[in-house]
Scaffold this motif. Structure first.
Motif, PDB file in Angstrom:
ATOM      1  N   GLN A  29      -6.864   2.291   4.307  1.00 15.56           N
ATOM      2  CA  GLN A  29      -7.611   3.207   5.174  1.00 15.56           C
ATOM      3  C   GLN A  29      -6.910   3.378   6.518  1.00 15.56           C
ATOM      4  O   GLN A  29      -6.789   4.495   7.043  1.00 15.56           O
ATOM      5  CB  GLN A  29      -9.030   2.673   5.385  1.00 15.56           C
ATOM      6  CG  GLN A  29      -9.912   3.585   6.237  1.00 15.56           C
ATOM      7  CD  GLN A  29     -11.313   3.021   6.394  1.00 15.56           C
ATOM      8  OE1 GLN A  29     -11.720   2.114   5.668  1.00 15.56           O
ATOM      9  NE2 GLN A  29     -12.062   3.547   7.367  1.00 15.56           N
ATOM     10  N   VAL A  30      -6.418   2.271   7.071  1.00 11.50           N
ATOM     11  CA  VAL A  30      -5.765   2.305   8.388  1.00 11.50           C
ATOM     12  C   VAL A  30      -4.476   3.119   8.325  1.00 11.50           C
ATOM     13  O   VAL A  30      -4.233   3.995   9.171  1.00 11.50           O
ATOM     14  CB  VAL A  30      -5.497   0.866   8.873  1.00 11.50           C
ATOM     15  CG1 VAL A  30      -4.575   0.861  10.088  1.00 11.50           C
ATOM     16  CG2 VAL A  30      -6.815   0.173   9.210  1.00 11.50           C
ATOM     17  N   GLY A  49      -3.661   5.306   6.062  1.00 14.18           N
ATOM     18  CA  GLY A  49      -3.990   6.689   5.741  1.00 14.18           C
ATOM     19  C   GLY A  49      -4.389   7.482   6.981  1.00 14.18           C
ATOM     20  O   GLY A  49      -3.986   8.642   7.153  1.00 14.18           O
ATOM     21  N   PHE A  50      -5.166   6.861   7.854  1.00 14.59           N
ATOM     22  CA  PHE A  50      -5.534   7.500   9.114  1.00 14.59           C
ATOM     23  C   PHE A  50      -4.288   7.785   9.956  1.00 14.59           C
ATOM     24  O   PHE A  50      -4.143   8.886  10.519  1.00 14.59           O
ATOM     25  CB  PHE A  50      -6.497   6.585   9.883  1.00 14.59           C
ATOM     26  CG  PHE A  50      -6.778   7.043  11.292  1.00 14.59           C
ATOM     27  CD1 PHE A  50      -7.739   8.010  11.549  1.00 14.59           C
ATOM     28  CD2 PHE A  50      -6.084   6.501  12.371  1.00 14.59           C
ATOM     29  CE1 PHE A  50      -8.003   8.427  12.853  1.00 14.59           C
ATOM     30  CE2 PHE A  50      -6.333   6.919  13.668  1.00 14.59           C
ATOM     31  CZ  PHE A  50      -7.295   7.886  13.909  1.00 14.59           C
ATOM     32  N   LEU A  51      -3.401   6.798  10.030  1.00 17.01           N
ATOM     33  CA  LEU A  51      -2.170   6.969  10.802  1.00 17.01           C
ATOM     34  C   LEU A  51      -1.355   8.143  10.258  1.00 17.01           C
ATOM     35  O   LEU A  51      -0.847   8.986  11.022  1.00 17.01           O
ATOM     36  CB  LEU A  51      -1.360   5.674  10.754  1.00 17.01           C
ATOM     37  CG  LEU A  51      -0.075   5.599  11.568  1.00 17.01           C
ATOM     38  CD1 LEU A  51      -0.335   5.848  13.044  1.00 17.01           C
ATOM     39  CD2 LEU A  51       0.600   4.242  11.375  1.00 17.01           C
ATOM     40  N   ALA A  52      -1.245   8.237   8.934  1.00 19.65           N
ATOM     41  CA  ALA A  52      -0.495   9.337   8.318  1.00 19.65           C
ATOM     42  C   ALA A  52      -1.113  10.682   8.674  1.00 19.65           C
ATOM     43  O   ALA A  52      -0.398  11.654   8.969  1.00 19.65           O
ATOM     44  CB  ALA A  52      -0.453   9.158   6.798  1.00 19.65           C
ATOM     45  N   ASP A  53      -2.431  10.771   8.653  1.00 22.70           N
ATOM     46  CA  ASP A  53      -3.098  12.037   8.994  1.00 22.70           C
ATOM     47  C   ASP A  53      -2.816  12.448  10.436  1.00 22.70           C
ATOM     48  O   ASP A  53      -2.598  13.634  10.727  1.00 22.70           O
ATOM     49  CB  ASP A  53      -4.609  11.906   8.788  1.00 22.70           C
ATOM     50  CG  ASP A  53      -4.995  11.811   7.317  1.00 22.70           C
ATOM     51  OD1 ASP A  53      -4.158  12.188   6.459  1.00 22.70           O
ATOM     52  OD2 ASP A  53      -6.119  11.352   7.031  1.00 22.70           O
ATOM     53  N   MET A  54      -2.822  11.484  11.330  1.00 21.99           N
ATOM     54  CA  MET A  54      -2.586  11.784  12.741  1.00 21.99           C
ATOM     55  C   MET A  54      -1.145  12.248  12.980  1.00 21.99           C
ATOM     56  O   MET A  54      -0.893  13.204  13.719  1.00 21.99           O
ATOM     57  CB  MET A  54      -2.889  10.554  13.599  1.00 21.99           C
ATOM     58  CG  MET A  54      -4.343  10.129  13.619  1.00 21.99           C
ATOM     59  SD  MET A  54      -5.465  11.384  14.312  1.00 21.99           S
ATOM     60  CE  MET A  54      -6.152  12.087  12.806  1.00 21.99           C
ATOM     61  N   VAL A  89       0.839  -1.203   0.000  1.00 23.76           N
ATOM     62  CA  VAL A  89       0.000   0.000   0.000  1.00 23.76           C
ATOM     63  C   VAL A  89       0.876   1.255   0.000  1.00 23.76           C
ATOM     64  O   VAL A  89       1.947   1.292   0.604  1.00 23.76           O
ATOM     65  CB  VAL A  89      -0.962   0.017   1.204  1.00 23.76           C
ATOM     66  CG1 VAL A  89      -1.950  -1.132   1.100  1.00 23.76           C
ATOM     67  CG2 VAL A  89      -0.209  -0.038   2.526  1.00 23.76           C
ATOM     68  N   GLU A  90       0.397   2.268  -0.687  1.00 22.25           N
ATOM     69  CA  GLU A  90       1.180   3.511  -0.828  1.00 22.25           C
ATOM     70  C   GLU A  90       1.464   4.191   0.505  1.00 22.25           C
ATOM     71  O   GLU A  90       2.558   4.724   0.707  1.00 22.25           O
ATOM     72  CB  GLU A  90       0.432   4.464  -1.770  1.00 22.25           C
ATOM     73  CG  GLU A  90       1.270   5.649  -2.253  1.00 22.25           C
ATOM     74  CD  GLU A  90       1.305   6.795  -1.250  1.00 22.25           C
ATOM     75  OE1 GLU A  90       2.269   7.589  -1.281  1.00 22.25           O
ATOM     76  OE2 GLU A  90       0.359   6.889  -0.431  1.00 22.25           O
ATOM     77  N   VAL A 117     -12.985  -0.845  11.392  1.00 16.01           N
ATOM     78  CA  VAL A 117     -11.827  -1.366  10.656  1.00 16.01           C
ATOM     79  C   VAL A 117     -10.627  -1.553  11.586  1.00 16.01           C
ATOM     80  O   VAL A 117      -9.689  -2.286  11.261  1.00 16.01           O
ATOM     81  CB  VAL A 117     -11.440  -0.437   9.485  1.00 16.01           C
ATOM     82  CG1 VAL A 117     -12.560  -0.346   8.476  1.00 16.01           C
ATOM     83  CG2 VAL A 117     -11.023   0.938   9.975  1.00 16.01           C
ATOM     84  N   PHE A 118     -10.629  -0.929  12.753  1.00 15.00           N
ATOM     85  CA  PHE A 118      -9.517  -1.036  13.695  1.00 15.00           C
ATOM     86  C   PHE A 118      -9.712  -2.179  14.700  1.00 15.00           C
ATOM     87  O   PHE A 118      -8.860  -2.410  15.554  1.00 15.00           O
ATOM     88  CB  PHE A 118      -9.360   0.277  14.475  1.00 15.00           C
ATOM     89  CG  PHE A 118      -9.017   1.457  13.608  1.00 15.00           C
ATOM     90  CD1 PHE A 118      -7.705   1.720  13.245  1.00 15.00           C
ATOM     91  CD2 PHE A 118     -10.010   2.304  13.148  1.00 15.00           C
ATOM     92  CE1 PHE A 118      -7.385   2.797  12.441  1.00 15.00           C
ATOM     93  CE2 PHE A 118      -9.692   3.391  12.337  1.00 15.00           C
ATOM     94  CZ  PHE A 118      -8.386   3.636  11.983  1.00 15.00           C
TER      95      PHE A 118
END
Length: 399
Positions: A293-294, A296-301, A239-240, A280-281
């Protein structure tokens, strides 16, 4: 300044390797074995290993990569295309446990150094060939380099699949060094068996097959099953968003993996509500199915705070975290410094040097650095005398 050990005391002391290899793969294998105490005799042509003149150097024939890959070895110059050179090489093989080469077997045959020829003078020899492709397959005899093997085993394509960018090679001699480790394992396995049975054998370690195993073990995916149950590939690796995360002032490396990690991380970022049934977590299986999705959320945080904040806060929460280093940072890394991994020494012709210490702590037979990387032919006379092949035979000796 590191003082060189007076003599090898590692666990491989007493094993002798005749090493005809050059460049990276073979020399990396024998550098590790030499660090562990093996007596590695590096047989070079009159022109020397090509890495002698690659990269930064102070004097001709002593390039930086050569200095790292060939410490703890002795160099003998032999022209294997001559009768005298071949006879000298066979005399060395008679005294050895291992005979290692990295050209095509057919070329060894033309030199008069085939397995049969070497076995005739030393039936217990472990004769190891490390080259591009297995000799029984349709690619046998093709030239092979690190870049080609990376490409043929799909590594640049995996990079492209993950990033959406054009394919690129990993910026390391990764295939050479991974296959070099396999060469070292094969040598040790061969010597162990030979000492038990009293018989030698010929061993082939092909680059393509070795790296194919390395890649497929991660990415067989659904093709593991017959018939396949899904696509190939390990989704978490592809995943990217799987990359160092951008923080407010730099980049940080974070792995939030277990249920406990996620519970503590979501508490830290004020989102414990996300860890509920059906989310999803919720579990490792769910997170794997929704890895984009997981991550991506981590990157945002992560973007919302500094590197120092995340290293301190996540470390305190026992969540795996590390700053993103530059290669230069390794030279001053406090852990590597404390473990003595970056060592300084004085080479008799190249002056003050830095290199990496042998890896691992052995309570009774420690590896060490006891000999500098040799100048071309530095030990020719010494080695030939040991083998009973004296200079008076007519073979010119280089000092």
């Amino acid at each position: 300044m590191t003082m060189l050990a007076s003599e090898p005391c590692g666990p491989l002391k007493g094993i002798r390797i005749i090493d005809l290899t050059s460049v990276v793969m073979g020399p990396f294998a024998t550098q590790i074995l030499a660090d562990l105490g093996a007596d590695v005799i590096k047989v070079e042509s009159p022109a020397g290993d090509t890495t002698r003149n690659m990269g930064y150097r102070q004097h001709k024939g002593m390039g930086a990569n050569f200095l790292h890959l060939n410490r703890n070895k002795r160099s003998v110059v032999l022209d294997l295309k001559t009768t005298e050179g071949r006879e000298a090489c066979l005399a060395l093989a008679k005294t050895a446990d291992v005979f290692l080469y990295n050209v095509r077997p057919q070329a060894m045959g033309r030199l008069g150094l085939s397995y049969e020829a070497v076995k005739a003078v030393n039936p217990a020899i472990v004769y190891v060939g490390a080259y591009g492709f297995g000799n029984e397959g349709p690619y046998a005899g093709r030239p092979a380099y690190d870049d080609l093997i990376q490409g043929m085993t799909g590594i640049p394509s995996l990079y492209s699949e993950q990033t959406g960018l054009p394919p690129r090679y990993v910026p390391l001699t990764m295939a050479d060094r991974i296959v070099g480790l396999q060469v070292g394992i094969a040598i040790l396995a061969g010597v162990l068996e030979s000492r038990q049975s009293g018989q030698g054998q010929s061993i082939e370690v092909p680059m393509f097959e070795t790296m194919a195993q390395f890649v497929l073990n991660d990415h067989f995916g659904g093709a593991t099953f017959d018939p396949p149950k899904g696509e190939m590939g390990y989704s978490r690796l592809l995943v990217e968003p799987r990359k160092p995360y951008q923080a407010a002032d730099g980049y940080v490396c974070v792995i939030v993996h277990t249920d406990g990690h996620w519970q503590r991380f979501l508490d830290l970022v004020g989102r414990p509500d996300l860890l509920v049934p059906g989310s999803v977590f919720e579990s490792v299986e769910s997170r794997a199915r929704h890895v984009n999705q997981v991550y991506g959320f981590l990157a945002d945080m992560i973007l919302g705070n500094t590197v120092a904040y995340w290293v301190e806060t996540l470390s305190a929460a026992d969540i795996p975290v590390a700053p993103l280093n530059q290669v230069e940072d390794l030279l001053e890394d406090p852990h590597l410094q404390a473990m003595g991994q970056i060592v300084k020494m004085v080479h008799p012709t190249e002056g003050h040097l830095r290199t990496v210490a042998p890896v691992g702590n052995y309570s009774r037979t420690p590896p060490g650095i006891y000999r500098h990387a040799p100048n071309l032919g530095e030990h020719t006379e010494e080695i030939l005398r040991e083998a009973g092949f004296l200079p008076e035979s007519g073979l010119p000796c280089e000092k």
